[in-house]
Write an enzyme that holds these catalytic residues in place. Sequence first.
Site, PDB file in Angstrom:
ATOM      1  N   ASP A 117      -9.791  17.785  21.725  1.00  0.00           N
ATOM      2  CA  ASP A 117     -10.566  18.773  21.880  1.00  0.00           C
ATOM      3  C   ASP A 117     -11.321  18.814  23.364  1.00  0.00           C
ATOM      4  O   ASP A 117     -12.319  19.380  23.386  1.00  0.00           O
ATOM      5  CB  ASP A 117     -11.657  18.935  20.770  1.00  0.00           C
ATOM      6  CG  ASP A 117     -12.500  20.149  20.697  1.00  0.00           C
ATOM      7  OD1 ASP A 117     -11.824  21.170  20.822  1.00  0.00           O
ATOM      8  OD2 ASP A 117     -13.728  19.932  20.592  1.00  0.00           O
ATOM      9  N   ASP A 142      -6.617  19.840  25.520  1.00  0.00           N
ATOM     10  CA  ASP A 142      -6.486  20.850  24.898  1.00  0.00           C
ATOM     11  C   ASP A 142      -6.536  22.301  25.700  1.00  0.00           C
ATOM     12  O   ASP A 142      -5.304  22.721  26.069  1.00  0.00           O
ATOM     13  CB  ASP A 142      -7.877  20.843  24.188  1.00  0.00           C
ATOM     14  CG  ASP A 142      -7.822  21.779  22.924  1.00  0.00           C
ATOM     15  OD1 ASP A 142      -6.771  22.495  22.452  1.00  0.00           O
ATOM     16  OD2 ASP A 142      -9.015  21.846  22.303  1.00  0.00           O
ATOM     17  N   ARG A 197      -0.850  31.505  25.587  1.00  0.00           N
ATOM     18  CA  ARG A 197      -2.336  31.834  25.605  1.00  0.00           C
ATOM     19  C   ARG A 197      -2.959  32.243  26.814  1.00  0.00           C
ATOM     20  O   ARG A 197      -3.805  31.564  27.518  1.00  0.00           O
ATOM     21  CB  ARG A 197      -2.988  30.595  24.913  1.00  0.00           C
ATOM     22  CG  ARG A 197      -2.661  30.426  23.536  1.00  0.00           C
ATOM     23  CD  ARG A 197      -3.585  29.266  22.986  1.00  0.00           C
ATOM     24  NE  ARG A 197      -3.035  29.134  21.545  1.00  0.00           N
ATOM     25  CZ  ARG A 197      -3.910  28.164  21.012  1.00  0.00           C
ATOM     26  NH1 ARG A 197      -4.919  27.506  21.348  1.00  0.00           N
ATOM     27  NH2 ARG A 197      -3.352  27.822  19.763  1.00  0.00           N
TER      28      ARG A 197
END
Length: 328
Positions: A117, A142, A197
């Site tokens: 994360d 991440d 993304r």
Amino acid sequence: MQPYGDVDSTLRAIAGRAEGFGRHAIGGLHGALYLVTSLSDDGPGSLREGCRRQEPLWIVFEVSGTIHLSSYLSVSSNKTVDGRGQRVKLTGKGLRLKECENIIICNLEFEGGRGHDVDGIQIKPNSRNIWIDRCSLRDYDDGLIDITRQSTDITVSRCYFAQHDKTMLIGADPTHVGDRCIRVTIHHCFFDGTNQRQPRLRFGKVHLYNNYTRNWKVYAICASVEAQIYSQCNIYEAGDKKKAYEFYTEKAADKEEAKSGIIISEGDMLLNGAQPCLLTEYKESVFHPSEYYSTWTMEPATHSLREVIQLCTGWQSLCRPVDNMVMN
């Protein structure tokens, strides 16, 4: 026609000058100058010491080099972290913008963030009025920039993204229906071979214009549950994978029916076989940027724009502008 032609005229001229949803970010405009004199992770003269202080500050660097962060570096409200005049790289971990407002992050490098994360810049929860400008980001475990948990009114401009898989997530997951408030502008950025993304959006609204995305490995941009993406005059240059626009279907936690998002493509340039967006019949279902701000500096997607974006994104070798603001 490039934006921000005079924001480097004086040190604080950049405050409140973002285009798009982050236009109200003034950073530490009304605060004292804080000088980073140490590359240590913490302690006197460190970046962490300046960022944790509660008063408004305009943070600049007296040193160049690498700051190895052993934990996330939290940035409190009303801060400008201004890397102009030096070359500063953050590694190990990243910046965390948590329940804060009025933040400007300018002209820094982020590379080599490690751990579960760990994002380069993590914006969550409930943060707003943020501008990320002229930063270089690569190779985190991440995301490079994540915007989630009801954080909104954010602009990302003139940034360079490379050597990464899941580049920018906006909207946490289908259970976080509060992310319907998210609004982000991304413009004049260069996504250089990042896999996917660029961004992926759930629930919120994103205005993309004059970005250059090339050689993705999965897709360029993605609209998931209830997302609205307005893609204007961007350049999408495919590598082996040709799908520029992706749609994922998910069910919001408070709805019975699963839905994907919507992407409107207007004036985008598609190169090397990049596939067009086919959902133009839903145009009336997507927000228009003019509903939220009256002007933005945009030009047609051309080969010359592509060349400019390659030269003018990410960390720049700039002199630190003079600070002409006298504090009382």
